[in-house]
Design a protein around this motif. Structure first.
Motif, PDB file in Angstrom:
ATOM      1  N   UNK A   1       0.839  -1.204   0.000  1.00  0.00           N
ATOM      2  CA  UNK A   1       0.000   0.000   0.000  1.00  0.00           C
ATOM      3  C   UNK A   1       0.866   1.243   0.000  1.00  0.00           C
ATOM      4  N   UNK A   2       0.302   2.329  -0.527  1.00  0.00           N
ATOM      5  CA  UNK A   2       1.045   3.586  -0.507  1.00  0.00           C
ATOM      6  C   UNK A   2       1.353   3.964   0.937  1.00  0.00           C
ATOM      7  N   UNK A   3       2.463   4.648   1.097  1.00  0.00           N
ATOM      8  CA  UNK A   3       3.012   5.122   2.375  1.00  0.00           C
ATOM      9  C   UNK A   3       3.422   3.999   3.333  1.00  0.00           C
ATOM     10  N   UNK A   4       3.420   2.748   2.868  1.00  0.00           N
ATOM     11  CA  UNK A   4       3.863   1.626   3.695  1.00  0.00           C
ATOM     12  C   UNK A   4       5.351   1.391   3.482  1.00  0.00           C
ATOM     13  N   UNK A   5       6.044   1.119   4.581  1.00  0.00           N
ATOM     14  CA  UNK A   5       7.478   0.829   4.529  1.00  0.00           C
ATOM     15  C   UNK A   5       7.697  -0.645   4.869  1.00  0.00           C
ATOM     16  N   UNK A   6       8.369  -1.356   3.977  1.00  0.00           N
ATOM     17  CA  UNK A   6       8.803  -2.742   4.221  1.00  0.00           C
ATOM     18  C   UNK A   6      10.243  -2.849   3.739  1.00  0.00           C
ATOM     19  N   UNK A   7      11.151  -2.291   4.518  1.00  0.00           N
ATOM     20  CA  UNK A   7      12.558  -2.233   4.132  1.00  0.00           C
ATOM     21  C   UNK A   7      13.409  -3.270   4.849  1.00  0.00           C
ATOM     22  N   UNK A   8      12.771  -4.086   5.667  1.00  0.00           N
ATOM     23  CA  UNK A   8      13.495  -5.149   6.361  1.00  0.00           C
ATOM     24  C   UNK A   8      12.800  -6.469   6.072  1.00  0.00           C
ATOM     25  N   UNK A   9      13.610  -7.481   5.802  1.00  0.00           N
ATOM     26  CA  UNK A   9      13.053  -8.810   5.563  1.00  0.00           C
ATOM     27  C   UNK A   9      12.506  -9.375   6.862  1.00  0.00           C
ATOM     28  N   UNK A  10      11.374 -10.042   6.777  1.00  0.00           N
ATOM     29  CA  UNK A  10      10.840 -10.738   7.944  1.00  0.00           C
ATOM     30  C   UNK A  10      11.573 -12.073   8.073  1.00  0.00           C
ATOM     31  N   UNK A  11      11.376 -12.739   9.192  1.00  0.00           N
ATOM     32  CA  UNK A  11      11.995 -14.054   9.371  1.00  0.00           C
ATOM     33  C   UNK A  11      11.477 -15.022   8.312  1.00  0.00           C
ATOM     34  N   UNK A  12      10.218 -14.889   7.907  1.00  0.00           N
ATOM     35  CA  UNK A  12       9.663 -15.731   6.847  1.00  0.00           C
ATOM     36  C   UNK A  12      10.406 -15.504   5.527  1.00  0.00           C
ATOM     37  N   UNK A  13      10.639 -14.242   5.172  1.00  0.00           N
ATOM     38  CA  UNK A  13      11.393 -13.934   3.954  1.00  0.00           C
ATOM     39  C   UNK A  13      12.791 -14.561   4.010  1.00  0.00           C
ATOM     40  N   UNK A  14      13.454 -14.398   5.151  1.00  0.00           N
ATOM     41  CA  UNK A  14      14.807 -14.942   5.323  1.00  0.00           C
ATOM     42  C   UNK A  14      14.792 -16.458   5.237  1.00  0.00           C
ATOM     43  N   UNK A  15      13.846 -17.086   5.929  1.00  0.00           N
ATOM     44  CA  UNK A  15      13.759 -18.558   5.877  1.00  0.00           C
ATOM     45  C   UNK A  15      13.513 -19.047   4.459  1.00  0.00           C
ATOM     46  N   UNK A  16      12.631 -18.360   3.727  1.00  0.00           N
ATOM     47  CA  UNK A  16      12.302 -18.788   2.361  1.00  0.00           C
ATOM     48  C   UNK A  16      13.485 -18.656   1.413  1.00  0.00           C
ATOM     49  N   UNK A  17      14.221 -17.548   1.492  1.00  0.00           N
ATOM     50  CA  UNK A  17      15.360 -17.380   0.584  1.00  0.00           C
ATOM     51  C   UNK A  17      16.488 -18.333   0.961  1.00  0.00           C
ATOM     52  N   UNK A  18      16.691 -18.551   2.240  1.00  0.00           N
ATOM     53  CA  UNK A  18      17.737 -19.503   2.658  1.00  0.00           C
ATOM     54  C   UNK A  18      17.376 -20.924   2.255  1.00  0.00           C
ATOM     55  N   UNK A  19      16.107 -21.280   2.392  1.00  0.00           N
ATOM     56  CA  UNK A  19      15.666 -22.624   1.990  1.00  0.00           C
ATOM     57  C   UNK A  19      15.826 -22.812   0.488  1.00  0.00           C
ATOM     58  N   UNK A  20      15.516 -21.795  -0.280  1.00  0.00           N
ATOM     59  CA  UNK A  20      15.641 -21.884  -1.731  1.00  0.00           C
ATOM     60  C   UNK A  20      17.088 -22.135  -2.137  1.00  0.00           C
ATOM     61  N   UNK A  21      18.017 -21.429  -1.535  1.00  0.00           N
ATOM     62  CA  UNK A  21      19.409 -21.573  -1.922  1.00  0.00           C
ATOM     63  C   UNK A  21      20.121 -22.711  -1.204  1.00  0.00           C
ATOM     64  N   UNK A  22      19.538 -23.207  -0.133  1.00  0.00           N
ATOM     65  CA  UNK A  22      20.075 -24.404   0.509  1.00  0.00           C
ATOM     66  C   UNK A  22      19.655 -25.629  -0.284  1.00  0.00           C
ATOM     67  N   UNK A  23      18.400 -25.620  -0.770  1.00  0.00           N
ATOM     68  CA  UNK A  23      17.879 -26.782  -1.491  1.00  0.00           C
ATOM     69  C   UNK A  23      18.346 -26.826  -2.939  1.00  0.00           C
ATOM     70  N   UNK A  24      18.758 -25.677  -3.472  1.00  0.00           N
ATOM     71  CA  UNK A  24      19.230 -25.615  -4.858  1.00  0.00           C
ATOM     72  C   UNK A  24      20.578 -24.906  -4.870  1.00  0.00           C
ATOM     73  N   UNK A  25      21.648 -25.600  -4.442  1.00  0.00           N
ATOM     74  CA  UNK A  25      22.928 -24.922  -4.322  1.00  0.00           C
ATOM     75  C   UNK A  25      23.452 -24.363  -5.640  1.00  0.00           C
TER      76      UNK A  25
END
Length: 157
Positions: free
Chosen positions: A125-149
């Motif tokens: 939404x306008x005026x919303x700030x999401x400049x930090x990854x949540x733990x879910x975002x971090x877990x998902x990106x780490x899982x993606x690159x752990x499972x597909x080296x």
């Protein structure tokens, strides 16, 4: 992995190019900090970069669009979107760094989440700030690159 703007970038009306560049650099840095094996480098001009950024006209409802690997394109709307790099954007402007982080997630291979706090949530939404990854975002990106080296990130990798 390299990223950069196409050599003839259009930019956001009323914004300094330096502010735009810093917002996007900060977005890449956040992803890099989440996964130490991701190493991003700015390339200028970015025509041959792994992730190529362009401001262009996008059809509603899109403010941005990140193509899954190995495509490497990251598009941001300039036809109807008013962008902001302020830490407190006004209600009718969209935070450039927040939207860039979301689209970078797609260029890295992530899909949307169901968590409204997540950077990878499908809407911003306008005026919303999401400049930090949540733990879910971090877990998902780490899982993606752990499972597909050897996950192919973009064209030249």
């Amino acid at each position: 992995m390299t990223y950069g703007f196409y050599s003839t970038p259009k930019c956001c009306q009323g914004m300094e190019r330096q502010d735009v560049a810093f917002a996007i650099i900060d977005a890449f840095t956040e992803w890099e900090n989440a996964v130490p094996k991701l190493n991003f480098q700015w390339l200028y001009p970015g025509d041959d970069a792994d992730i190529r950024i362009r401001f262009t006209s996008l059809s509603p409802p899109y403010y941005g669009f990140g193509y899954y690997p190995p495509d490497g394109r990251l598009l941001l709307d300039i036809s109807r979107t008013l962008w902001s790099t302020s830490s407190n954007p006004v209600p009718y402007k969209l935070d450039l760094q927040s939207e860039s982080m979301h689209e970078i997630g797609h260029t890295l291979g992530l899909e949307h989440t169901n968590d409204p706090a997540s950077v990878m949530y499908p809407t911003l939404s306008s005026s919303t700030i999401k400049r930090e990854l949540t733990q879910l975002d971090i877990n998902n990106i780490r899982a993606l690159y752990r499972s597909k080296p050897h996950h192919e990130l973009a064209n030249s990798i």
